[in-house]
Structures are given as structure tokens and as C-alpha cells.
Design an enzyme around this catalytic site. Structure first.
Site, PDB file in Angstrom:
ATOM      1  N   GLU A  31       0.856  -1.195   0.000  1.00  0.00           N
ATOM      2  CA  GLU A  31       0.000   0.000   0.000  1.00  0.00           C
ATOM      3  C   GLU A  31       0.889   1.242   0.000  1.00  0.00           C
ATOM      4  OE1 GLU A  31      -2.862  -0.132   3.198  1.00  0.00           O
ATOM      5  OE2 GLU A  31      -3.981  -1.762   2.255  1.00  0.00           O
TER       6      GLU A  31
ATOM      7  N   LYS B  51       1.303  -0.149 -45.411  1.00  0.00           N
ATOM      8  CA  LYS B  51       1.470  -1.562 -45.770  1.00  0.00           C
ATOM      9  C   LYS B  51       0.741  -1.827 -47.076  1.00  0.00           C
ATOM     10  CE  LYS B  51       1.619  -4.140 -41.547  1.00  0.00           C
ATOM     11  NZ  LYS B  51       0.918  -4.807 -40.511  1.00  0.00           N
TER      12      LYS B  51
END
Ligand code: R5P
Length: 280
Positions: free
Chosen positions: A36, A182
Site C-alpha cells: 500500500e 502496408k
């Protein structure tokens, strides 16, 4: 205005305070043995405007942000400045039943106003209440390129998603820009190259919003070098640099430079002036 810096953004918070001639409040942070964490704003907060600056590259940083916002509750107005908002790539439900993580975290953040920088998807801004404002670091990257002594570079985005960033960076840098595209040549062959320009014999600056594993950029840089590029530089807004990203990139490019939305050794461009302008 007073400025509070979280552990992920201490340097940026101090730069912001300096730009705004504002007081930087002293804070304490610690982690307990069970994991914590604890945050305290040591200086007193009264009836004033406080800006809490904390990026959230890790889960722990999200908790620190929530704690700091809570610690500043006595302020008249709280501005959350989250230079890098993690989980922004989990911006929609890809499968039924899945958590919309960016929304879940944005809903937990309570501030009078929130600023983020180059958030991955603008839709995430609306998950904040009130909606967050997105600041654009592209002109700062463009200005940096202009003074970096890189001869006649092409600014290249690694994919269509980075086109707008490449265009805005290029505009400020007075340079040409392009994106990698591409094209399927056959069922087995895909060609990836700049859409309009040739990389041959040119210096290249690849720009992207986030570098996480470095895979996208390393692959892009390798392709551009194969296509005859001279020096390849990489500039990004958010240098997450997960795992061995730095090694992967350094093997392919001359230099990697980022802003200080995530504080790294390569953070040579500060977003402090951008945030200062927005906070007025
Ligand atoms: C993707 O849409 C982003 O703009 C970045 O290109 C991506 O997050 C980079 O990830 P990595 O560094 O892991 O390839």
C-alpha cells in the site's frame, strides 16, 4: 495557484511551478511493506487553486494521483494534470464483458478540471467528469527538431494513426512528413514503405505518441534503414519504455528523445510551457 507534484511527475511539477511563478508544495510519499502507498501534502492547503501533476504509467501512480487529489480537498479549485494517462489504449470494449479500463479509471478521478497530453484516443476525454482537455505536445517536438541540427529530415509516423502527429510536428519543424503504409504484394508478401516520399538518402525522424515495448518503432526504423535512410531519430510524447524497449531501439536508431510526460533519461523536451499556457 499552487502546484503539487506526484512521484511520477516531480520534475515536471517543479518546472511548471517555475514557469508559472507558483509555489511548489512539499509532499511526502512512502510505500508500506504490504505494497500500500501513502501520500501527504505537507504544506497547508487553504482556500486556493491547486494543480496536482501526476502521470499514471503504473498502477501505483494511479493510487498516488487519487490520494493527492483527496489530500487537496480543502482547495477552492483542483486541477488534475495527468501528462501521461495510462490505460488510454484500453479505450473501448473489444469483447463483451470486458472492463473499459480507461473509463473505470477516469471515473475515479475527481477534480474541477483535468488536463491530459496527447491522449491515445480522444474518446477517453469524455469519460472524465467534467470532460478532460487534451493538450498537444507536437509543436514542442517540432521546435526541438528545428534546433537539433538534423539536416532536411522527413518526419514519419509508423502508421496511419500517427499521421496527424507527424503532420503537426512537421509543420513546426518546417519539414516534409509521411507515414508508413502496408501494401499487400501477394498472399505471402507485404511491402511497408512511406506512402508518398522515398527514405533513400534522407535523415528520418520517426514520431509516435507512445513508445511502449519499442516494437513498432524498432520495426519501422529497420525498414527505413533497409530502404536507404541515413540517420534515423525517434521522438515520442510518452516514453513508457517497457522491458528492454531502450536496447531494442538503440540497436536501430541514432537517438531516441521524448517529452517529460514520463520522466526518463531521454526526456529532453519539457511540456511545462504547454501546461503553463493552458493553466494560464
Ligand atoms: C499504437 O497505436 C500507439 O500509437 C503506439 O504506436 C504503440 O502503443 C507503440 O507500442 P509499442 O512500443 O509496444 O510497439
Amino acid at each position: 495557484m499552487k502546484v503539487v507534484g506526484g512521484p511520477a511527475s516531480g520534475l515536471l511539477a517543479s518546472r511548471l511551478a517555475e514557469h508559472m511563478n507558483a509555489e511548489l508544495l512539499q509532499c511526502e510519499f512512502k510505500e508500506f511493506p504490504d505494497g500500500e502507498v501513502y501520500a501527504r501534502v505537507v504544506d497547508e492547503i487553504t482556500d486556493e487553486h491547486v494543480a496536482v501533476v501526476q502521470s499514471t504509467p503504473t498502477n501505483t501512480d494511479i493510487i498516488y494521483l487519487l490520494q493527492l487529489l483527496d489530500a487537496c480537498q480543502a482547495a477552492k479549485k483542483i486541477t488534475a494534470v495527468i501528462p501521461y494517462f495510462g490505460y488510454a489504449r484500453q479505450d473501448k470494449q473489444f469483447q463483451p464483458g470486458e472492463a473499459l479500463s480507461s473509463r473505470a479509471i477516469a471515473r475515479a478521478i475527481r477534480a474541477d478540471e483535468t488536463y491530459v497530453i496527447n491522449i491515445h484516443n480522444d474518446n477517453v476525454l469524455g469519460y472524465f467528469t467534467p470532460p478532460a482537455a487534451n493538450l498537444d505536445a507536437a509543436p514542442l517536438i517540432g521546435e526541438y527538431i528545428k534546433t537539433a541540427g538534423i539536416d532536411n529530415p522527413i518526419i514519419i509516423g509508423p502508421d496511419g494513426g500517427a499521421e496527424e502527429l507527424a503532420e503537426k510536428v512537421a509543420e513546426k519543424a518546417d519539414a516534409e512528413y509521411d507515414v508508413l503504409e502496408k501494401t499487400r504484394i501477394s498472399s505471402e508478401e507485404v511491402e511497408i514503405k512511406p506512402k508518398k516520399l522515398s527514405a533513400n538518402n534522407r535523415n528520418i525522424v520517426i514520431v509516435d505518441d507512445i513508445i511502449s515495448t519499442g516494437g513498432t518503432i524498432a520495426e519501422s526504423a529497420a525498414l527505413l534503414r533497409e530502404q536507404g535512410a541515413n540517420e534515423v531519430y525517434v521522438m515520442c510524447v510518452h516514453a513508457v519504455l517497457a522491458g528492454n524497449a531502450s536496447e531494442k531501439l538503440n540497436a536501430q536508431v541514432k537517438e531516441v528523445i521524448s517529452t517529460d510526460t514520463i520522466e526518463q533519461d531521454i526526456s529532453k523536451i519539457s511540456v511545462a510551457p504547454l501546461v503553463a499556457d493552458a493553466l494560464g
